[in-house]
Design an enzyme around this catalytic site. Structure first.
Site, PDB file in Angstrom:
ATOM      1  N   SER A  53       0.848  -1.195   0.000  1.00  0.00           N
ATOM      2  CA  SER A  53       0.000   0.000   0.000  1.00  0.00           C
ATOM      3  C   SER A  53       0.885   1.247   0.000  1.00  0.00           C
ATOM      4  O   SER A  53       1.735   1.397  -0.872  1.00  0.00           O
ATOM      5  CB  SER A  53      -0.959  -0.041   1.194  1.00  0.00           C
ATOM      6  OG  SER A  53      -1.939   0.951   1.098  1.00  0.00           O
ATOM      7  N   ASP A  70      -8.734  -4.276  -6.598  1.00  0.00           N
ATOM      8  CA  ASP A  70      -8.386  -3.329  -5.538  1.00  0.00           C
ATOM      9  C   ASP A  70      -9.223  -2.057  -5.672  1.00  0.00           C
ATOM     10  O   ASP A  70      -9.123  -1.341  -6.671  1.00  0.00           O
ATOM     11  CB  ASP A  70      -6.900  -2.979  -5.641  1.00  0.00           C
ATOM     12  CG  ASP A  70      -6.362  -2.289  -4.396  1.00  0.00           C
ATOM     13  OD1 ASP A  70      -7.144  -1.592  -3.726  1.00  0.00           O
ATOM     14  OD2 ASP A  70      -5.158  -2.446  -4.119  1.00  0.00           O
ATOM     15  N   HIS A 111      -7.307  -5.054  -2.049  1.00  0.00           N
ATOM     16  CA  HIS A 111      -6.187  -4.309  -1.473  1.00  0.00           C
ATOM     17  C   HIS A 111      -5.491  -5.199  -0.452  1.00  0.00           C
ATOM     18  O   HIS A 111      -5.759  -5.160   0.747  1.00  0.00           O
ATOM     19  CB  HIS A 111      -6.708  -3.032  -0.819  1.00  0.00           C
ATOM     20  CG  HIS A 111      -5.627  -2.031  -0.529  1.00  0.00           C
ATOM     21  ND1 HIS A 111      -4.868  -1.455  -1.522  1.00  0.00           N
ATOM     22  CD2 HIS A 111      -5.163  -1.515   0.640  1.00  0.00           C
ATOM     23  CE1 HIS A 111      -3.998  -0.620  -0.977  1.00  0.00           C
ATOM     24  NE2 HIS A 111      -4.150  -0.651   0.327  1.00  0.00           N
TER      25      HIS A 111
END
Length: 662
Positions: free
Chosen positions: A504, A589, A621
């Site tokens: 991330s 995602d 994600h």
């Protein structure tokens, strides 16, 4: 002479390899645990846990207290069940489940008598979160849904027998989470004003009374949980019914558990504080972030508060609870966590947590003081040498102190090792002294692992938090360089074998690190990291719309200021990258969309940079399915071994993975 130097390096490398413990198979590190997340039923007669079903997907199992009649009560496929709880009636279990990482979970109920599973929130495209239950109100549950407006979550009451759903409270557009009083009435909320950046504690005197602002925190004084979707600064209502317990840094650099009056919001008393850190938060995924406070299940009195500077510890309010924890600690190593208890408060399930071992769970009888081991989460690890994290406090170039963690390979002197700088995401999050498969994986392969809580990381006070403002992709990444410099100066890291790796915003920082210091890094691993911050802003989920002001204030107004976006976004500095990259991405995602990742890979290839790009078609994600995790970390292992010279278990094709090389 050069030849002799190379021979010496090779012999040194071989010597290090010989001292390392046996390789831990990836399947043990990243496969499903045999069992995890145990809970006791409200009446203390049954146990539950998560374990794989016949499709190798984590589902809910139950048994009698003695382990008899163990059986699976759900049958989800694809994504694992990550959160569940006993319904207060003891006849159902409730759980959240989404579809292929789309982050739109529904709330389900499994009837333990009939075996029927019901979708309690069967609304297409509607996300369920902030689930609340109360043992004194066994007939219903509360759940927040963005049903009326995809941008805001109203609160609904669900009848667990009939499935009937009724509106309980309407969100004016700024409420992050809701809280009930001790009669299971919605009486409090944490809100974030997207225009002013203020965090607001809001209350009402009864269900039929108007809401009013009780405590207002300026942006610069608010803790992170008061600025994030599903975040809460409210721990609960005091048993006296006249005060509220909140986490506040209004008059202190550190977040403290405070008692404030319900009429005027004045601070009445400090319940718990630590001079080095904030009250810890429990991040319960889709249920949100909430202060880590233990409350008595009957009286609702606060009993203990968690703090976590370098290592977690409890501040005890209830002396009886303290005595029981001390008793347990004499038999179980590590940080003791109370994970479940029955309504009578006689039977507990506790976890023993430490960075060098997976969690072990126990039952504890408070009357007899008998502690009995239930299971270790990953018992197959017991025969392997794991490496505990070493907490250290590093100084950044400007003197800022950063709590960090060094994990060195077992059995090897930490000298001139290849180093992986493992960067946490968020970026408003933190690394802790806890067990992580990723860290153990890297250390076992022969890498020193350094995790730096760079400026802006949460849990270390308001000053440290605000030091990260407008430093995303800039000063935060320079803090990582300061960590690398420390490891080199200490003789731990081989300066010619350093990698950056993260997921991330940790992936974002990895890309920026390779751009800002191409001389320092040999390679990088980016796990679903955004390459263009403006694209991230514009493609964020609808229910993030109100909190984007926090992103703009802390990270910069990337979606309106093109120059700023180009300054901090990795996509616009590809030419500076020289080191090879491995990039992993989930096709579904909803936060860092594939439309953010594809252009970065295209730009790297246009610039003739070396990049491996793997996409998983059923992930969001983060990678949830063990088949995909095994595939991805097999590629990571091969990539790092090639570029840094660590060990590697041979890569093999994983059945059931949806990996696609692009």
């Amino acid at each position: 002479m050069k030849r002799f130097c190379l021979v010496g390096l090779f012999l040194s490398f071989c010597s290090t390899q010989a001292e390392l413990p046996p390789l831990i198979p990836r399947e043990i590190l990243f496969g499903n645990p045999a069992r995890t997340d145990p809970k006791v039923s409200p009446d203390g007669s049954q146990l539950s846990w998560l374990a794989p079903n016949e499709n190798n997907t984590l589902n809910i199992w139950t048994s009698a207290l003695d382990g008899g009649n163990a059986h699976c009560v759900t049958d989800e496929t694809g994504d694992p069940i990550e959160w569940y709880t006993w319904a207060p009636d003891g006849k159902h279990v409730l759980y959240l489940h989404d579809n292929a990482g789309d982050e739109i979970p529904h709330l389900f109920s499994a009837d333990l008598t009939s075996g029927n599973v019901r979708d309690l929130t069967p609304f297409r495209g509607v996300r369920a979160q902030n689930v609340l239950t109360d043992p004194r109100h066994p007939e219903s549950s509360l759940v927040a849904l963005n049903l009326r407006d995809r941008n805001a979550f109203d609160m609904y009451r669900v009848n667990l027998e009939t499935g009937a759903i009724t509106l309980e409270a309407t969100n004016p557009g700024d409420v992050l989470t809701w809280k009930t009083d001790n009669d299971f009435v919605l009486r409090a909320a944490t809100a974030f004003d997207g225009k002013t950046g203020r965090t607001i504690i809001r209350v009402r005197d009864a269900a039929d009374k108007p809401w009013r602002d009780l405590v207002v925190m300026p942006f610069e004084r608010s803790l992170f949980a008061g600025e994030v979707v599903n975040g809460s600064l409210i721990a609960g209502f005091d048993p006296d019914g006249k005060s509220l317990l909140i986490d506040s840094a209004l008059h202190s650099d550190k977040g403290r558990l405070m008692r404030v009056g319900l009429q005027d919001g004045h601070e009445l008393a400090t319940i718990a504080e630590d001079p080095q850190c904030d009250v810890a938060f429990v991040d319960v995924g889709r249920l949100g972030m909430t202060p880590s406070v233990i409350f008595h299940p009957v009286t609702d009195a606060p009993q203990a508060v968690e703090f976590n500077y370098t290592t977690p510890h409890w501040f005890f309010i209830d002396p009886k609870l303290k005595s029981d924890f001390e008793h347990i600690s004499r038999e179980a190593p590590g940080f003791i966590d109370l994970v479940s208890r029955d309504n009578a408060d006689r039977l507990w399930i506790v976890a023993s947590r430490r960075s060098g071992a997976s969690a072990t769970y126990y039952t504890f009888d408070r009357e007899t003081k008998k502690l009995s081991e239930l299971f270790t989460e990953n018992h197959a690890l017991a025969k392997f040498a794991l490496a505990p994290k070493k907490p250290i406090v590093l100084k950044a170039r400007d003197g800022l102190e950063m709590v960090s963690y060094l994990t060195s390979p077992s059995g090897v002197e930490p000298k001139k090792l290849p180093l992986v700088l493992l960067i946490h995401g968020g970026p408003w999050d933190r690394d802790s002294d806890d067990y992580e498969p990723e860290t153990q994986f890297l250390a076992n392969r022969g890498y020193a692992v350094l995790q730096v809580n760079y400026r802006g990381s949460t849990g270390f006070g308001i000053k440290f938090f605000n030091a990260g403002n407008l430093q995303v992709g800039l000063g935060m990444v320079e803090d990582i360089f300061d960590g690398a410099r420390w490891a080199i100066d200490q003789g731990i890291a081989d300066p010619k074998r350093i990698a950056a790796m993260g997921g991330s915003m940790g992936g974002f920082a990895t890309l920026r690190a390779l751009e800002m210091r191409p001389d320092l890094f040999r390679c990088g691993v980016d796990e679903f990291g955004p390459a263009d911050e403006a694209v991230s802003f514009r493609s964020s989920p609808k229910y993030w719309s109100n909190i984007l002001e926090r992103w703009r204030r802390r990270a910069g107004d990337a979606d309106h200021d093109e120059n700023w976006n180009r300054k901090i976004s990795p996509l616009y500095h590809v030419d500076a990258i020289s080191a090879p990259l491995l990039i992993g991405q989930g096709k579904n995602d909803p936060r860092v969309t594939i439309a953010n990742a594809d252009p970065m890979v295209a730009a790297l290839r246009k610039a003739r940079r070396e990049v491996i790009y793997v996409v998983y078609s059923d992930e969001g994600h983060g990678f949830a399915r063990p088949q995909n995790e095994l595939d991805f970390y097999g590629r990571v292992e091969e990539f790092l071994a090639k570029n840094l010279g660590g060990r590697a278990e041979p890569w093999k094709k994983i059945a059931g993975t949806t990996a696609e090389l692009k």
